[in-house]
Design an enzyme around this catalytic site. Sequence first.
Site, PDB file in Angstrom:
ATOM      1  N   PHE A 153       1.235  -1.267   0.091  1.00  0.00           N
ATOM      2  CA  PHE A 153       0.347   0.295   0.105  1.00  0.00           C
ATOM      3  C   PHE A 153       0.926   1.118   0.084  1.00  0.00           C
ATOM      4  O   PHE A 153       1.553   1.863   1.283  1.00  0.00           O
ATOM      5  CB  PHE A 153      -0.720  -0.175   1.153  1.00  0.00           C
ATOM      6  CG  PHE A 153      -2.191   1.358   1.459  1.00  0.00           C
ATOM      7  CD1 PHE A 153      -3.450   0.863   0.903  1.00  0.00           C
ATOM      8  CD2 PHE A 153      -1.622   2.072   2.045  1.00  0.00           C
ATOM      9  CE1 PHE A 153      -4.180   1.760   1.228  1.00  0.00           C
ATOM     10  CE2 PHE A 153      -2.869   3.351   2.420  1.00  0.00           C
ATOM     11  CZ  PHE A 153      -3.998   2.967   1.446  1.00  0.00           C
ATOM     12  N   PRO A 209       7.942  10.029   1.591  1.00  0.00           N
ATOM     13  CA  PRO A 209       9.519  10.669   2.661  1.00  0.00           C
ATOM     14  C   PRO A 209       9.253  12.353   3.116  1.00  0.00           C
ATOM     15  O   PRO A 209       9.893  11.743   4.557  1.00  0.00           O
ATOM     16  CB  PRO A 209      10.811  10.666   0.815  1.00  0.00           C
ATOM     17  CG  PRO A 209      10.483   9.866   0.141  1.00  0.00           C
ATOM     18  CD  PRO A 209       9.108  10.218   0.270  1.00  0.00           C
ATOM     19  N   SER A 266       2.760  11.704   7.746  1.00  0.00           N
ATOM     20  CA  SER A 266       0.961  12.789   8.608  1.00  0.00           C
ATOM     21  C   SER A 266       0.528  13.766   7.742  1.00  0.00           C
ATOM     22  O   SER A 266      -0.401  13.467   8.186  1.00  0.00           O
ATOM     23  CB  SER A 266       1.669  13.160   9.997  1.00  0.00           C
ATOM     24  OG  SER A 266       2.329  12.187  10.848  1.00  0.00           O
ATOM     25  N   ALA A 279      -6.410  -0.638   8.951  1.00  0.00           N
ATOM     26  CA  ALA A 279      -5.147  -1.026   9.233  1.00  0.00           C
ATOM     27  C   ALA A 279      -5.435  -0.704  11.044  1.00  0.00           C
ATOM     28  O   ALA A 279      -4.882  -1.775  11.964  1.00  0.00           O
ATOM     29  CB  ALA A 279      -4.559  -0.668   8.436  1.00  0.00           C
ATOM     30  N   GLU A 284       0.972   3.774  10.953  1.00  0.00           N
ATOM     31  CA  GLU A 284      -0.654   4.766  10.992  1.00  0.00           C
ATOM     32  C   GLU A 284      -1.258   5.567  11.674  1.00  0.00           C
ATOM     33  O   GLU A 284      -2.200   5.097  12.662  1.00  0.00           O
ATOM     34  CB  GLU A 284      -1.891   2.887  11.110  1.00  0.00           C
ATOM     35  CG  GLU A 284      -0.917   1.836  10.640  1.00  0.00           C
ATOM     36  CD  GLU A 284      -1.001   1.443   9.750  1.00  0.00           C
ATOM     37  OE1 GLU A 284      -1.720   2.729   8.680  1.00  0.00           O
ATOM     38  OE2 GLU A 284      -0.322   0.648   8.738  1.00  0.00           O
TER      39      GLU A 284
END
Length: 388
Positions: free
Chosen positions: A133, A138, A142, A246, A367
């Site tokens: 995914f 880089p 967030s 996730a 995540e």
Amino acid sequence: MTATPLELFGVETLLDDETKDIAQTVRRFGQDHLRPQVAEWFEAGQIPARELAKQLGDLGVLGMHLSGYGCTGATATAYGMACLELEAVDSGLRSLVSVQGSLAMFAIWRFGSEEQKQEWLPRMAAGEAIGCFGLTEPDFGSDPAGMRTRARRVGQDWVLDGTKMWITNGSVADVAVVWAQTDEGVRGFVVPTTTPGFSAPLIKGKLSLRASVTSELVLEGVRLPAEAMLPEAQGLSGPLACLNEARFGIVFGAVGAARDCLQTAIDYAGSRAIFGRPLAGFQLTQAKLADMTLELGKAALLALQLGRLKDTHQLRPAQVSLGKLNNVREAISIARECRTILGAAGITGEYPIMRHANNLESVLTYEGTSEVHQLVIGREVTGLAAFR
């Protein structure tokens, strides 16, 4: 007679028989096939990903909470318990399952065309094809809205250029779900990894999640047909919905890592003699074990409550943030405290505690970082967004 920490909370009484059976099956698989080798994989910094994917597919845990296309259609709570048992062995192994099922497969299942679903989901559920995914870049983790990966139309085709970073399963994947900026906003693309211009260099030198494949994705003039685009996803709501899937698995998974650390510390303290009696017989040791038991039990109950909400279609993203923030934070705290009970032995690979602690440092920030989840919760209780 002694009780395990979660037995004190009666956690199993909150599970139906099918969920118990799934959890026990995954635990046995972990004990028999994963735990004997995971310390070696962690030290070597590599895993037999394809072999594991096939075994996990045979076990039925890849995309297990999805329905149709070879997926088992299990409840969200059963999926969560499977994640708990996998992460009790190692966070990297749970990550393989989460990325496969809750990111790559879920993206295709939720937003893909019927042709995309038929082509990929049955093979991915069986572990015959591995997915990754591609969202994080880089310079944009967030803040995914700032992504620089670009997809432009060339005739009827799409051409993708850009770089993605920290991609689990990337170097072993057969298919990548890649998100890119277009003139129509952010769109997702199903990219076979054999497509010219696609490469996935392995990221080496990690001190965390070493029993996991982590890669960079490089897209240089990757040309795809029009039908490679996910038709039902437009804007950031698509990838963010996948991330929420996730994160749900992480809420349960962190409990597994913490449980393994705490049980290891209890067993060690019961057998380690100091000043003529077991370490577990000292008041300060029992105070540590009691406090950790409380936090582990509360984390497990929170996870199960979120599972119930998800199974009744009531779960909101902010509630997943509650679970991820609390449970990962408490799991790290438990791992560190357990290490003190083992003393010097706690830093060796003979015991899983330091490995769990190192892994959880990554789980804390992927995540969605803790800071982002704090702001999500803050927005919910104040009505004010403080992200910028």
